[in-house]
Design a protein around this motif. Sequence first.
Motif, mmCIF file in Angstrom:
data_model
loop_
_atom_site.group_PDB
_atom_site.id
_atom_site.type_symbol
_atom_site.label_atom_id
_atom_site.label_comp_id
_atom_site.label_asym_id
_atom_site.label_seq_id
_atom_site.Cartn_x
_atom_site.Cartn_y
_atom_site.Cartn_z
ATOM 1 N N GLU A 17 0.830 -1.213 0.000
ATOM 2 C CA GLU A 17 0.000 0.000 0.000
ATOM 3 C C GLU A 17 0.860 1.257 0.000
ATOM 4 N N ARG A 18 1.978 1.225 0.753
ATOM 5 C CA ARG A 18 2.866 2.381 0.814
ATOM 6 C C ARG A 18 3.500 2.642 -0.560
ATOM 7 N N LEU A 19 3.944 1.578 -1.225
ATOM 8 C CA LEU A 19 4.567 1.734 -2.538
ATOM 9 C C LEU A 19 3.558 2.164 -3.599
ATOM 10 N N VAL A 20 2.351 1.623 -3.533
ATOM 11 C CA VAL A 20 1.304 2.029 -4.473
ATOM 12 C C VAL A 20 0.964 3.503 -4.264
ATOM 13 N N GLY A 27 3.639 13.705 -9.919
ATOM 14 C CA GLY A 27 5.025 13.802 -10.351
ATOM 15 C C GLY A 27 5.835 12.522 -10.196
ATOM 16 N N ALA A 28 5.280 11.530 -9.517
ATOM 17 C CA ALA A 28 5.991 10.263 -9.322
ATOM 18 C C ALA A 28 5.818 9.384 -10.555
ATOM 19 N N THR A 29 6.825 8.570 -10.832
ATOM 20 C CA THR A 29 6.712 7.598 -11.917
ATOM 21 C C THR A 29 6.780 6.202 -11.323
ATOM 22 N N VAL A 30 6.000 5.312 -11.889
ATOM 23 C CA VAL A 30 5.940 3.943 -11.392
ATOM 24 C C VAL A 30 7.306 3.283 -11.500
ATOM 25 N N SER A 31 7.992 3.522 -12.605
ATOM 26 C CA SER A 31 9.288 2.872 -12.789
ATOM 27 C C SER A 31 10.307 3.326 -11.746
ATOM 28 N N GLU A 32 10.289 4.593 -11.383
ATOM 29 C CA GLU A 32 11.223 5.098 -10.382
ATOM 30 C C GLU A 32 10.913 4.522 -8.995
ATOM 31 N N VAL A 33 9.644 4.470 -8.626
ATOM 32 C CA VAL A 33 9.253 3.902 -7.326
ATOM 33 C C VAL A 33 9.631 2.427 -7.275
ATOM 34 N N ALA A 34 9.369 1.703 -8.352
ATOM 35 C CA ALA A 34 9.702 0.278 -8.397
ATOM 36 C C ALA A 34 11.206 0.071 -8.302
#
Length: 83
Positions: A17-20, A27-34
């Motif tokens: 849940e925190r990562l989602v 401004g966040a990108t899924v690839s950067e968070v992953a």
Amino acid sequence: MITSVERRRRWPRDEKERLVAASLEPGATVSEVARMAGLHVSQLFRWRKELCKHGETSIAPFVPVEIGPSVRPRDVAEVPLTT
């Protein structure tokens, strides 16, 4: 020589849940968070799909639209083509 068996990492629900939530920030990108979490982008997309589907019940799939009177298109001046 392989001495151990690598197992899949288990992610607790609160961590998912925190990562989602981090991937949904403006401004966040899924690839950067992953990448920062050390997981594959497709896994994070799957978690987003799974965790966000619960909120879809409150969102109407269709929104009523009212169509107003037609507006006549502007007259287009004919421009001679130059060759």
